[in-house]
Design an enzyme around this catalytic site. Structure first.
Site, PDB file in Angstrom:
ATOM      1  N   ARG A   1      -5.119   0.470  -7.156  1.00 48.19           N
ATOM      2  CA  ARG A   1      -3.912   1.070  -6.416  1.00 48.19           C
ATOM      3  C   ARG A   1      -3.300   2.256  -7.216  1.00 48.19           C
ATOM      4  NH1 ARG A   1      -2.070  -2.182  -2.165  1.00 48.19           N
ATOM      5  NH2 ARG A   1      -2.358  -4.450  -2.307  1.00 48.19           N
TER       6      ARG A   1
ATOM      7  N   GLY B   1       0.780  -1.243  -0.082  1.00 47.41           N
ATOM      8  CA  GLY B   1      -0.075  -0.018   0.161  1.00 47.41           C
ATOM      9  C   GLY B   1       0.856   1.343  -0.148  1.00 47.41           C
TER      10      GLY B   1
ATOM     11  N   LYS C   1      -7.364   7.009  10.304  1.00 53.04           N
ATOM     12  CA  LYS C   1      -8.619   6.804  10.529  1.00 53.04           C
ATOM     13  C   LYS C   1      -8.567   6.626  12.054  1.00 53.04           C
ATOM     14  CE  LYS C   1     -10.120   4.125   6.819  1.00 53.04           C
ATOM     15  NZ  LYS C   1     -10.612   2.693   6.330  1.00 53.04           N
TER      16      LYS C   1
ATOM     17  N   ASP D   1      -5.448   2.291  10.450  1.00 52.73           N
ATOM     18  CA  ASP D   1      -7.075   1.889  10.637  1.00 52.73           C
ATOM     19  C   ASP D   1      -7.172   1.493  12.026  1.00 52.73           C
ATOM     20  OD1 ASP D   1      -9.609   1.731   9.757  1.00 52.73           O
ATOM     21  OD2 ASP D   1      -9.334  -0.416   9.110  1.00 52.73           O
TER      22      ASP D   1
ATOM     23  N   PHE E   1     -14.357   3.316   3.631  1.00 48.24           N
ATOM     24  CA  PHE E   1     -13.435   2.513   2.771  1.00 48.24           C
ATOM     25  C   PHE E   1     -12.832   3.164   1.712  1.00 48.24           C
ATOM     26  CE2 PHE E   1     -11.488  -0.897   0.434  1.00 48.24           C
ATOM     27  CZ  PHE E   1     -10.627  -1.593   1.600  1.00 48.24           C
TER      28      PHE E   1
ATOM     29  N   GLU F   1       3.822   4.043   6.068  1.00 50.64           N
ATOM     30  CA  GLU F   1       2.613   3.439   5.817  1.00 50.64           C
ATOM     31  C   GLU F   1       1.358   4.314   5.019  1.00 50.64           C
ATOM     32  OE1 GLU F   1       0.929   1.002   5.525  1.00 50.64           O
ATOM     33  OE2 GLU F   1       0.933  -0.256   7.432  1.00 50.64           O
ATOM     34  N   ASP F   2       0.629   3.493   4.445  1.00 52.78           N
ATOM     35  CA  ASP F   2      -0.354   4.029   3.666  1.00 52.78           C
ATOM     36  C   ASP F   2      -1.407   4.642   4.649  1.00 52.78           C
ATOM     37  OD1 ASP F   2      -1.147   1.475   4.325  1.00 52.78           O
ATOM     38  OD2 ASP F   2      -1.923   0.918   2.409  1.00 52.78           O
TER      39      ASP F   2
HETATM   40  P1  IMP Z   1      -4.787  -1.938  10.355  1.00 53.94           P
HETATM   41  O1  IMP Z   1      -4.069  -2.719  10.943  1.00 53.94           O
HETATM   42  O2  IMP Z   1      -6.406  -1.956  10.618  1.00 53.94           O
HETATM   43  O3  IMP Z   1      -4.580  -0.438  10.998  1.00 53.94           O
HETATM   44  O4  IMP Z   1      -4.788  -1.785   8.933  1.00 53.94           O
HETATM   45  C1  IMP Z   1      -3.649  -1.516   8.165  1.00 53.94           C
HETATM   46  C2  IMP Z   1      -3.934  -1.866   6.713  1.00 53.94           C
HETATM   47  O5  IMP Z   1      -5.242  -2.106   6.209  1.00 53.94           O
HETATM   48  C3  IMP Z   1      -3.351  -0.859   5.829  1.00 53.94           C
HETATM   49  O6  IMP Z   1      -2.102  -0.900   5.706  1.00 53.94           O
HETATM   50  C4  IMP Z   1      -4.318  -1.037   4.490  1.00 53.94           C
HETATM   51  O7  IMP Z   1      -3.553  -1.923   3.791  1.00 53.94           O
HETATM   52  C5  IMP Z   1      -5.468  -1.763   5.027  1.00 53.94           C
HETATM   53  N1  IMP Z   1      -6.668  -0.679   5.108  1.00 53.94           N
HETATM   54  C6  IMP Z   1      -7.119  -0.008   5.991  1.00 53.94           C
HETATM   55  N2  IMP Z   1      -8.069   0.570   5.796  1.00 53.94           N
HETATM   56  C7  IMP Z   1      -8.130   0.413   4.547  1.00 53.94           C
HETATM   57  C8  IMP Z   1      -8.894   1.438   3.448  1.00 53.94           C
HETATM   58  O8  IMP Z   1      -9.863   2.152   3.679  1.00 53.94           O
HETATM   59  N3  IMP Z   1      -8.699   1.114   2.192  1.00 53.94           N
HETATM   60  C9  IMP Z   1      -7.715   0.318   1.811  1.00 53.94           C
HETATM   61  N4  IMP Z   1      -6.883  -0.264   2.647  1.00 53.94           N
HETATM   62  C10 IMP Z   1      -7.353  -0.354   3.850  1.00 53.94           C
HETATM   63 MG    MG Z   2      -0.978  -1.505   3.991  1.00 57.46          MG
END
Ligand code: IMP
Ligand code: MG
Length: 179
Positions: A166, A45, A132, A104, A153, A100-101
C-alpha cells in the site's frame, strides 16, 4: 502449486498520479463551489488517494471513513459486503462524495451507494482513482475517474495484495512468475 506473484511494469508513475489528483481536486472544487462536501473515504485502499485529494480541494470539506469487506478470494470480490466501520455522523441533507481506490466488478460500490442513498444525502457522487471497466458486473459508474486501466491486478498508492505494498508511491502490476 500456487504461482508466485512478482512486480510487473509500473502502470502509473508517482508524478502522473500527483498531476491527475490535482486536476481532480480542481474539478471537484469548481463543481461544489460555495457548498460543503462530506468526503467519505472507503478504507483501507482509498486512504492515500483521499489524503492527497483533500489537499487539492479548495471548497469547505468534512471527512468521514467507512470500512467494508467483500467476501471473496484474494483478488476478486463476491458482491456480499460487510460493514466493518460505519460513518461517525449523519449524512442526511449533505453533499456526499464517496472516495474509492478502484472500481473493479463494481459490486462493493453498488452496495455502498444503495446503503448510503437510504440515509437521504442531498447529493451523492463517486470519485475513484482507478476504473477497470472491462471487469464490471454491477451497474455503476463514477462521477470522477482518475485513470481507466486494463484488466490487470495492481498494487501501490493504497492498493494492496494481502495487505502488502500500500505504501508504494506509484502504481505497479503484479504478474505470475513464469520462471
Ligand atoms: P469490486 O467490488 O470488485 O469493484 O472491488 C472493489 C475493491 O476490490 C477495491 O476497493 C479494492 O480494494 C479491491 N481491488 C479491486 N481490484 C484491485 C486491484 O487490481 N488491486 C488491488 N485491489 C483491488
Ligand atoms: Mg477498496
Amino acid at each position: 502449486m500456487e504461482k508466485e506473484l512478482i512486480f510487473g511494469e509500473i502502470i502509473i508513475s508517482e508524478d502522473d498520479i500527483q498531476k491527475r489528483v490535482a486536476e481532480l481536486g480542481r474539478e471537484i472544487s469548481k463543481d461544489y463551489e460555495g457548498e460543503t462536501i462530506l468526503t467519505i473515504c472507503v478504507l483501507k485502499g482509498a486512504c492515500i488517494f483521499m489524503s492527497d485529494l483533500l489537499k487539492k480541494i479548495s471548497t469547505e470539506t468534512n471527512i468521514d471513513f467507512m470500512a467494508v469487506s467483500s467476501y471473496g478470494d484474494a483478488t476478486s470480490s463476491s458482491g456480499v459486503v460487510r460493514i466493518l466501520k460505519d460513518l461517525d455522523s449523519s449524512i442526511e441533507g449533505k453533499h456526499v462524495l464517496i472516495v474509492e481506490d478502484i472500481i473493479d466488478s463494481g459490486l462493493t460500490l453498488h452496495y455502498l451507494r444503495d446503503y448510503l442513498m437510504g440515509r437521504k444525502p442531498k447529493t451523492l457522487k463517486i470519485c475513484t482513482l482507478l476504473d477497470k471497466p472491462e471487469r464490471r458486473e454491477a451497474d455503476i459508474a463514477a462521477d470522477y475517474v482518475g485513470f481507466v486501466i486494463g484488466n490487470k491486478f495492481i498494487v501501490g498508492y493504497g492498493l494492496d495484495y494481502q495487505e502488502k505494498y500500500r505504501n508504494l508511491p506509484y502504481i505497479t502490476c503484479l504478474v505470475e512468475n513464469e520462471n
